[in-house]
Design a protein around this motif. Structure first.
Motif, mmCIF file in Angstrom:
data_model
loop_
_atom_site.group_PDB
_atom_site.id
_atom_site.type_symbol
_atom_site.label_atom_id
_atom_site.label_comp_id
_atom_site.label_asym_id
_atom_site.label_seq_id
_atom_site.Cartn_x
_atom_site.Cartn_y
_atom_site.Cartn_z
ATOM 1 N N LYS A 99 -30.752 18.323 31.929
ATOM 2 C CA LYS A 99 -29.299 18.416 31.803
ATOM 3 C C LYS A 99 -28.924 19.039 30.476
ATOM 4 N N MET A 100 -29.651 18.612 29.399
ATOM 5 C CA MET A 100 -29.342 19.181 28.095
ATOM 6 C C MET A 100 -29.603 20.676 28.093
ATOM 7 N N LYS A 101 -30.705 21.101 28.726
ATOM 8 C CA LYS A 101 -31.009 22.534 28.738
ATOM 9 C C LYS A 101 -29.948 23.296 29.512
ATOM 10 N N ARG A 102 -29.459 22.690 30.589
ATOM 11 C CA ARG A 102 -28.422 23.394 31.351
ATOM 12 C C ARG A 102 -27.155 23.505 30.529
ATOM 13 N N GLY A 103 -26.803 22.395 29.826
ATOM 14 C CA GLY A 103 -25.612 22.445 28.988
ATOM 15 C C GLY A 103 -25.727 23.510 27.909
ATOM 16 N N VAL A 104 -26.918 23.553 27.284
ATOM 17 C CA VAL A 104 -27.128 24.552 26.234
ATOM 18 C C VAL A 104 -27.042 25.955 26.822
ATOM 19 N N ALA A 105 -27.563 26.134 28.041
ATOM 20 C CA ALA A 105 -27.524 27.472 28.647
ATOM 21 C C ALA A 105 -26.094 27.893 28.948
ATOM 22 N N VAL A 106 -25.262 26.926 29.345
ATOM 23 C CA VAL A 106 -23.855 27.268 29.623
ATOM 24 C C VAL A 106 -23.149 27.666 28.328
ATOM 25 N N ILE A 107 -23.394 26.863 27.255
ATOM 26 C CA ILE A 107 -22.783 27.202 25.962
ATOM 27 C C ILE A 107 -23.249 28.581 25.517
ATOM 28 N N ASP A 108 -24.555 28.852 25.718
ATOM 29 C CA ASP A 108 -25.125 30.163 25.361
ATOM 30 C C ASP A 108 -24.364 31.281 26.056
ATOM 31 N N PHE A 109 -24.107 31.102 27.362
ATOM 32 C CA PHE A 109 -23.419 32.139 28.127
ATOM 33 C C PHE A 109 -22.008 32.377 27.601
#
Lengths: 194, 186
Positions: free
Chosen positions: B20-30
């Motif tokens: 979940k954390m990686k997905r959140g970070v990926a969304v912020i990255d985008f």
């Protein structure tokens, strides 16, 4: 008839030790990267210190003078060069302080803590070094070539020594920038491949 | 047996939280990449379309200012354009990281390219910033005249276009830090 599976009792239960934490695995290529990191960091310290010192000691007074003022050029005359000296000194100081973390990364090649710390701070100081080097480079370029459209004269024609010293300092700071980029790339590779 | 299943369940829970954390970070990255695209494009366009002609002229010379006249400003336009092009091309990778949180090598490639782009964008914008500073203040020792006093609108344009790149540079730093954080948590 039921099938039974006999699980023999292991007689040596007391002697088993459970390994907690990181066992001492062989370092392999990560240790090699950490050693390269340390050596490159030493080189970057030398380059950054050289840049700051060369710019800080750049000073030239022309042998002729008029009745009112003497022709002198030093890094003080340009705000950009003052910024350059201060920020390259900061970068050199950071690189010296990051040497212990690099040594820790050599000793424990599989720990991600020191590498993560180094990559974050390396990025910040890469930005600082690049910005100071590039802005000084723009001024040095102007000093060499001048600009006809804005009527800015190339002062290098008169202040030759000053020009050579500042150009050398800028080149040295770009060496620091390149080394920092290589350090970040190596840390990223070491973090990303388990 | 119960202990084994308990350990398995808690490991599953940790890996779920990690995912979940990686997905959140990926969304912020985008999202940060989108903002950085807008910032660098705006900078490049604002600097690239500068053109001011002063209303008076002599018999031989016409007073005109374009970004072309100063090499540092040209470098800034090129570096900003390259950075925004790279960011647009890296958007698919960012979307890939949202969908599949376990891509490792692409994150490393993205960090490496982000670092190179950060360095070039910082170099271009710092060079332009030092020229803009000279344009505002001049330098009495080198006898360099501050041309902002004459070319007002040109000066405002080039000063304003710096803002976009000074927004994009911290965004690049945050992108690199986020990717490094995700890489270290595997």
């Amino acid at each position: 008839m039921s099938t039974t599976i006999d699980v023999p009792e292991s007689s040596n239960t007391k002697g088993k030790t459970i390994l907690l934490g990181n066992p001492a695995r062989p370092g392999g290529w990560k240790k090699g990267i950490a050693i390269m990191d340390f050596i490159l960091r030493l080189g970057a310290v030398a380059a950054a210190l050289g840049a700051a010192a060369t710019m800080g000691m750049s000073d030239q007074t022309l042998p002729f003078f008029t009745q009112f003022f003497q022709f002198e050029a030093s890094y003080d005359s340009f705000t950009t060069f003052q910024f350059f000296v201060i920020s390259m000194a900061l970068v050199a100081g950071y690189l010296v302080l990051s040497l212990p973390f690099s040594i820790v990364a050599i000793i424990r090649p599989h720990a991600t803590g020191p590498r993560l710390f180094l990559i974050i701070l390396d990025t910040v100081f890469l930005t600082l070094a690049t910005s100071s080097g590039a802005s000084a480079a723009a001024i040095v370029y102007l000093a060499h070539n001048g600009n006809q459209d804005t009527n800015w004269l190339a002062i290098c024609n008169q202040f030759g020594d000053f020009c050579a010293q500042t150009s050398g300092a800028v080149v040295s700071s770009f060496v620091t920038v390149v080394i920092l980029v290589v350090l970040i790339v190596m840390s990223a590779l070491a973090l990303g491949r388990h | 047996m119960e202990k084994a299943t308990f350990v398995e369940l808690s490991e599953q829970k940790i890996s779920n939280q990690n995912g979940k954390m990686k997905r959140g970070v990926a969304v912020i990255d985008f999202i940060l990449r989108l903002i950085a695209i807008v910032a660098t494009l705006a900078s490049a366009i604002a600097m690239g379309t500068t053109d001011e002609t002063l209303p008076f002229f002599t018999q031989f010379v016409r007073f005109r200012a374009k970004y072309d006249d100063l090499p540092a400003l040209r470098l800034f336009v090129v570096a900003s354009a390259i950075a925004s092009g790279y960011l647009i091309l890296s958007l698919p990778f960012s979307i890939l990281h949202i969908i599949r949180s376990s891509a490792g090598m692409t994150r490393v490639i993205l960090i490496i390219l982000d670092t190179v782009m950060l360095a070039s964008l910082t170099a271009g914008s710092s060079a332009a910033a030092s020229i803009v500073y000279l344009a505002h203040k001049g330098n009495t020792k080198a006898n360099w005249f501050a041309f902002c006093q004459q070319y007002n609108s040109f000066c405002e344009r080039i000063s304003g276009s710096m803002i976009g790149s000074f927004i994009a540079i911290p965004l690049f730093i945050i992108l690199i830090i986020l990717s490094a954080l995700v890489l270290s948590r595997r």
